[in-house]
Write a protein that holds these residues in place. Structure first.
Motif, PDB file in Angstrom:
ATOM      1  N   VAL A 109      -6.266  -6.214  -4.687  1.00 27.80           N
ATOM      2  CA  VAL A 109      -6.783  -5.707  -5.958  1.00 27.80           C
ATOM      3  C   VAL A 109      -7.387  -6.858  -6.756  1.00 27.80           C
ATOM      4  O   VAL A 109      -6.749  -7.902  -6.935  1.00 27.80           O
ATOM      5  N   THR A 126      -2.720  -3.862   0.217  1.00 25.09           N
ATOM      6  CA  THR A 126      -4.044  -3.649  -0.374  1.00 25.09           C
ATOM      7  C   THR A 126      -4.338  -4.774  -1.362  1.00 25.09           C
ATOM      8  O   THR A 126      -3.437  -5.268  -2.052  1.00 25.09           O
ATOM      9  N   LEU A 170       0.131   0.155  -7.716  1.00 27.27           N
ATOM     10  CA  LEU A 170      -0.931  -0.162  -8.667  1.00 27.27           C
ATOM     11  C   LEU A 170      -0.472   0.133 -10.093  1.00 27.27           C
ATOM     12  O   LEU A 170      -0.779  -0.609 -11.029  1.00 27.27           O
ATOM     13  N   GLN A 184     -11.173  -3.417  -8.602  1.00 29.29           N
ATOM     14  CA  GLN A 184     -11.600  -3.176  -7.221  1.00 29.29           C
ATOM     15  C   GLN A 184     -10.367  -3.139  -6.326  1.00 29.29           C
ATOM     16  O   GLN A 184      -9.562  -4.069  -6.334  1.00 29.29           O
ATOM     17  N   HIS A 185     -10.246  -2.065  -5.513  1.00 30.60           N
ATOM     18  CA  HIS A 185      -9.062  -1.804  -4.689  1.00 30.60           C
ATOM     19  C   HIS A 185      -9.524  -1.804  -3.235  1.00 30.60           C
ATOM     20  O   HIS A 185     -10.345  -0.974  -2.836  1.00 30.60           O
ATOM     21  N   ASP A 186      -9.070  -2.764  -2.429  1.00 31.61           N
ATOM     22  CA  ASP A 186      -9.603  -2.930  -1.080  1.00 31.61           C
ATOM     23  C   ASP A 186      -8.475  -2.988  -0.051  1.00 31.61           C
ATOM     24  O   ASP A 186      -7.664  -3.908  -0.045  1.00 31.61           O
ATOM     25  N   ARG A 187      -8.437  -1.976   0.865  1.00 31.29           N
ATOM     26  CA  ARG A 187      -7.447  -1.954   1.936  1.00 31.29           C
ATOM     27  C   ARG A 187      -7.973  -2.594   3.227  1.00 31.29           C
ATOM     28  O   ARG A 187      -7.226  -2.743   4.186  1.00 31.29           O
ATOM     29  N   ASP A 225       0.845  -1.201   0.000  1.00 33.57           N
ATOM     30  CA  ASP A 225       0.000   0.000   0.000  1.00 33.57           C
ATOM     31  C   ASP A 225       0.877   1.246   0.000  1.00 33.57           C
ATOM     32  O   ASP A 225       1.068   1.920   1.018  1.00 33.57           O
TER      33      ASP A 225
END
Length: 403
Positions: A373, A371, A340, A358-361, A335
């Motif tokens: 992805v 993170t 990315l 979709q980007h999820d931390r 992160d």
């Protein structure tokens, strides 16, 4: 047992109601297989399926007393529509029992053709039990979907059209559910030329015939599970089984994935909408489930095109996945700025197209400084998919393929 003369007589009865459907030579599928492939397009039949043929032949041969009492049947959808239209055209009241999860498009179409519908049971067999109860309580005539010689004779008119339009045919490939269609076609085709090969196709999730042939008697499955709802029956009919034993040369099975690929090809390359039960014959041909020589004249019967729109979406997506046209992946990044971008650079260099990202931390499955992805990607085939995955892994990304 049903004979050629019965099918020839049926042709006269069904002529005003059913259509003589096209037999279309396919350059695409001939090139893909090496055979000479002609598609019998029952998708263009009235009600969108071959079932109108058998239903018409059965209902037109009822006595006046039987017509006055009305008819009842059970069906997953196509036979329902055939009986509904044939009954309405003959002035006969019809009641149709359909499984509770029958495609809503088929239920509505059946009602629009003039029938009363009753939803009952998990599958065709449970619907049939309820239909027989109605037969007893209301005095209606039961119009069987397949285990009836008049129904078989009506379906067999497809075989007459094939041999009339393509006398040089070597092999006819026919879907099998209860067995009415293949019984009629085999009788008609073999009656004209015993040397023509008849190949039956079932879905792996509803494959009662192979076991029945091995054991020499009709076997019933405990359950069925297939996207080809039109052939999702637990067992073949007894009269049908007798004909299959004597007149069908080979029975093969295809998976739902293979069926989905064939359906997607028919849409994209053949510009033809076909339901799962109708696509199994092309699937068996494309996957070479039976042996054929180069330039052998093969006719897959595309038995119907009544597919529910929700199911169509699912099947198309499955077809894209199986042919390497769609890929969904997941990976975990550090992160921090630029992570990315590095991932997207690899995807760009591989010339894959991003549908969604979709980007999820917040996932509990990853470290606090990472993170997750997920990416939905448009790809160009299996080789492209394999090359993309190799590039990502060589660049240090730990990639999980989700679809």
């Amino acid at each position: 047992m049903l004979e050629l003369e019965d099918v020839q007589e049926a042709r006269e009865r069904v002529a005003e109601t059913s259509r003589h459907t096209p037999l279309d030579y396919s350059h695409t599928f001939s090139r893909m297989t090496g055979a000479e492939v002609h598609l019998k397009l029952e998708t263009f039949q009235r009600t969108g399926s071959f079932k109108i043929r058998g239903a018409t032949n059965r209902i037109t041969t009822l006595s006046e007393e039987e017509k006055a009492a009305g008819v009842v049947t059970a069906s997953a959808g196509n036979h329902a529509q055939g009986v509904a239209l044939a009954a309405t055209r003959s002035g006969v009241d019809s009641k149709i029992v359909m499984p509770e999860h029958a495609p809503i498009s088929k239920v509505r179409a059946t009602e629009n053709y003039g029938a009363e519908t009753v939803l009952h049971g998990e599958d065709y067999d449970e619907a049939a039990e309820r239909a027989h109860e109605i037969e007893e309580s209301e005095g209606r005539t039961y119009v069987h979907a397949f285990d009836d010689e008049m129904v078989m004779a009506g379906q067999g008119t497809i075989g007459l059209e094939i041999v009339d339009d393509l006398p040089k045919v070597d092999t006819v490939v026919v879907p099998i559910g209860g067995g009415g269609l293949i019984s009629g076609i085999a009788t008609a085709v073999k009656g004209h030329n015993p040397d023509v090969r008849i190949v039956g196709v079932q879905s792996e999730g509803a494959s009662s015939v192979a076991d029945s042939l091995q054991k020499g008697a009709v076997q019933t499955l405990d359950s069925v599970d297939t996207i080809a709802d039109g052939i999702a029956t637990r067992s073949v009919g007894q009269k049908n089984f007798d004909i299959i034993e004597s007149r069908v040369d080979e029975v093969v099975t295809v998976s739902d994935s293979e069926t989905a690929v064939a359906l997607a090809y028919l849409l994209e390359r053949g510009k033809t909408l076909v339901e799962g039960a109708g696509a199994v014959t092309l699937a068996a041909t494309l996957e070479e489930k039976f042996d054929f020589d180069e330039n052998e004249v093969v006719v897959p019967v595309l038995s119907g095109g009544n597919i529910d729109m929700n199911m169509l979406t699912t099947v198309i997506m499955r077809g894209l996945v199986e042919t390497g046209r769609y890929l969904k992946i997941k990976t975990v990044l550090k992160d921090r700025p630029g992570s990315l971008r590095q991932l997207l650079d690899v995807i760009e260099e591989s010339q894959a197209n991003i549908y969604a990202i979709q980007h999820d931390r917040t996932s509990r499955d990853i470290a606090m400084n990472a993170t997750e992805v997920e990416l939905d990607l448009e790809t160009r085939g299996q080789e492209h998919v394999e090359g993309l995955l190799e590039s990502l892994r060589e660049s240090g990304f730990d990639v999980e393929v989700l679809v």
